[in-house]
Design a protein around this motif. Structure first.
Motif, PDB file in Angstrom:
ATOM      1  N   THR A  60       0.796  -1.226   0.000  1.00 58.43           N
ATOM      2  CA  THR A  60       0.000   0.000   0.000  1.00 58.43           C
ATOM      3  C   THR A  60       0.830   1.280   0.000  1.00 58.43           C
ATOM      4  O   THR A  60       0.322   2.345  -0.344  1.00 58.43           O
ATOM      5  N   THR A  62       2.054   4.617   0.713  1.00 63.87           N
ATOM      6  CA  THR A  62       1.540   5.733   1.501  1.00 63.87           C
ATOM      7  C   THR A  62       0.053   5.583   1.812  1.00 63.87           C
ATOM      8  O   THR A  62      -0.519   6.440   2.478  1.00 63.87           O
ATOM      9  N   ALA A  63      -0.566   4.523   1.287  1.00 59.05           N
ATOM     10  CA  ALA A  63      -2.007   4.258   1.447  1.00 59.05           C
ATOM     11  C   ALA A  63      -2.867   5.304   0.758  1.00 59.05           C
ATOM     12  O   ALA A  63      -4.049   5.439   1.068  1.00 59.05           O
ATOM     13  N   ASP A  83       1.818  -3.592   3.981  1.00 57.47           N
ATOM     14  CA  ASP A  83       3.107  -3.333   3.342  1.00 57.47           C
ATOM     15  C   ASP A  83       4.214  -3.957   4.181  1.00 57.47           C
ATOM     16  O   ASP A  83       4.021  -4.258   5.359  1.00 57.47           O
ATOM     17  N   GLU A  86       6.258   0.186   7.379  1.00 54.00           N
ATOM     18  CA  GLU A  86       5.272   1.195   7.766  1.00 54.00           C
ATOM     19  C   GLU A  86       5.835   2.614   7.670  1.00 54.00           C
ATOM     20  O   GLU A  86       5.189   3.566   8.089  1.00 54.00           O
ATOM     21  N   TYR A  89       3.500   5.133   6.008  1.00 56.80           N
ATOM     22  CA  TYR A  89       2.119   5.248   6.463  1.00 56.80           C
ATOM     23  C   TYR A  89       1.867   6.615   7.104  1.00 56.80           C
ATOM     24  O   TYR A  89       2.716   7.131   7.842  1.00 56.80           O
ATOM     25  N   TRP A  95      -6.018   8.246  10.088  1.00 54.00           N
ATOM     26  CA  TRP A  95      -6.716   7.191   9.373  1.00 54.00           C
ATOM     27  C   TRP A  95      -8.231   7.338   9.533  1.00 54.00           C
ATOM     28  O   TRP A  95      -8.726   7.572  10.643  1.00 54.00           O
ATOM     29  N   LEU A 101      -4.047  -0.070   8.691  1.00 54.41           N
ATOM     30  CA  LEU A 101      -2.805  -0.353   7.993  1.00 54.41           C
ATOM     31  C   LEU A 101      -1.950  -1.245   8.874  1.00 54.41           C
ATOM     32  O   LEU A 101      -1.858  -1.028  10.078  1.00 54.41           O
TER      33      LEU A 101
END
Length: 280
Positions: A60, A62-63, A83, A86, A89, A95, A101
């Protein structure tokens, strides 16, 4: 998801050739914009959206894809990003409530709590993540996450079929391709991905290889040149000492190319967008 995170492998070091710093994260986010402009969607429109939809993104980064998608779907939809690291992230307090995540090595057996749990698995830009032809193994790992009839949405960069214009860019491409071969960065698997998915038990619903439109070519060039800089730096971290000089020379040539990137230079890869369904 907290219990699942405790069962996942945490890798402190890996041979990921790209970077995970701030500028690298900005490049990933810009690539998300590029894909959004090119495809015209985040979640493929042929995937039915239900209230209890569960979506996973493997690798993912940076998501950004998950964060963008979360705004478009009902809050009851669960979105889980995984991922190997992290480091990119966003802070957990940023979030959305239906997003989580976690750490995951995509080549390990998934924890039992994640097997057969997802309606959709998304992958994007894995082209530089393989030292060898590990794609069939990854496909089986991804398949394990999916429910019967679940969807895989995969977008990737076909670096073997490029759109490169400008004599300096064409000369640089030949030099860097020789480096890729020397360090076992084999990108041929991307164009064969639809066949590999079929052999792995998926039915291909859509496979698109249209080039970027004219108004997207500059964004692809900019992000690709930045990615090439990351790749060269990654090779230097892993390369033997006698290779450092040639890597540095290539970095200088790339810097010169970046200075000219608005002067008639196009340095684009071919986008591959696949929608496939688990046949099980």
């Amino acid at each position: 998801m907290e219990g699942d995170q405790n069962t996942m492998t945490v890798i402190q070091e890996d041979d990921y050739v790209l970077g995970r710093g701030i500028s690298d994260s900005v490049r990933l986010d810009a690539q998300h914009l590029l894909w959004k402009m090119h495809n015209g969607y985040e979640l493929h429109p042929r995937i039915p959206v239900t209230e209890n939809l569960k979506i996973a993104e493997i690798g993912t980064g940076t998501a950004i894809w998950i964060f963008d998608l979360a705004k478009q779907l009902p809050p009851s939809v669960q979105l889980h990003g995984f991922d190997l690291s992290e480091n990119q992230y966003p802070s957990p307090e940023l979030w959305p409530e239906n997003v989580s995540l976690a750490l995951l090595d995509a080549f390990d057996e998934p924890p039992p709590s994640l097997v057969g749990q997802y309606d959709v698995v998304h992958l994007r830009m894995w082209a530089s993540n393989f030292r060898r032809n590990q794609v069939p193994q990854l496909i089986q790992r991804v398949k394990a996450f999916l429910k019967p009839g679940g969807y895989i949405q995969w977008e990737d960069a076909d670096l073997m079929h490029q759109n490169i214009k400008g004599s300096e860019a064409q000369a640089f491409e030949k030099r860097i391709n020789a480096v890729f071969q020397r360090f076992d960065l084999d990108y041929r698997w991307v164009s064969a991905l639809p066949d590999m998915l079929q052999k792995g038990g998926f039915s291909i619903l859509e496979s698109d290889t249209n080039r970027f439109e004219q108004n997207q070519a500059q964004l692809c060039t900019n992000t690709y040149l930045l990615a090439l800089r990351e790749i060269l730096q990654g090779i230097k971290r892993q390369a033997p000492g006698d290779s450092l000089l040639s890597m540095t020379e290539l970095e200088v040539d790339l810097a010169q190319l970046c200075l000219q990137n608005t002067k008639g230079i196009i340095y684009n890869w071919t986008p591959l967008s696949i929608l496939a369904r688990n046949c099980d």
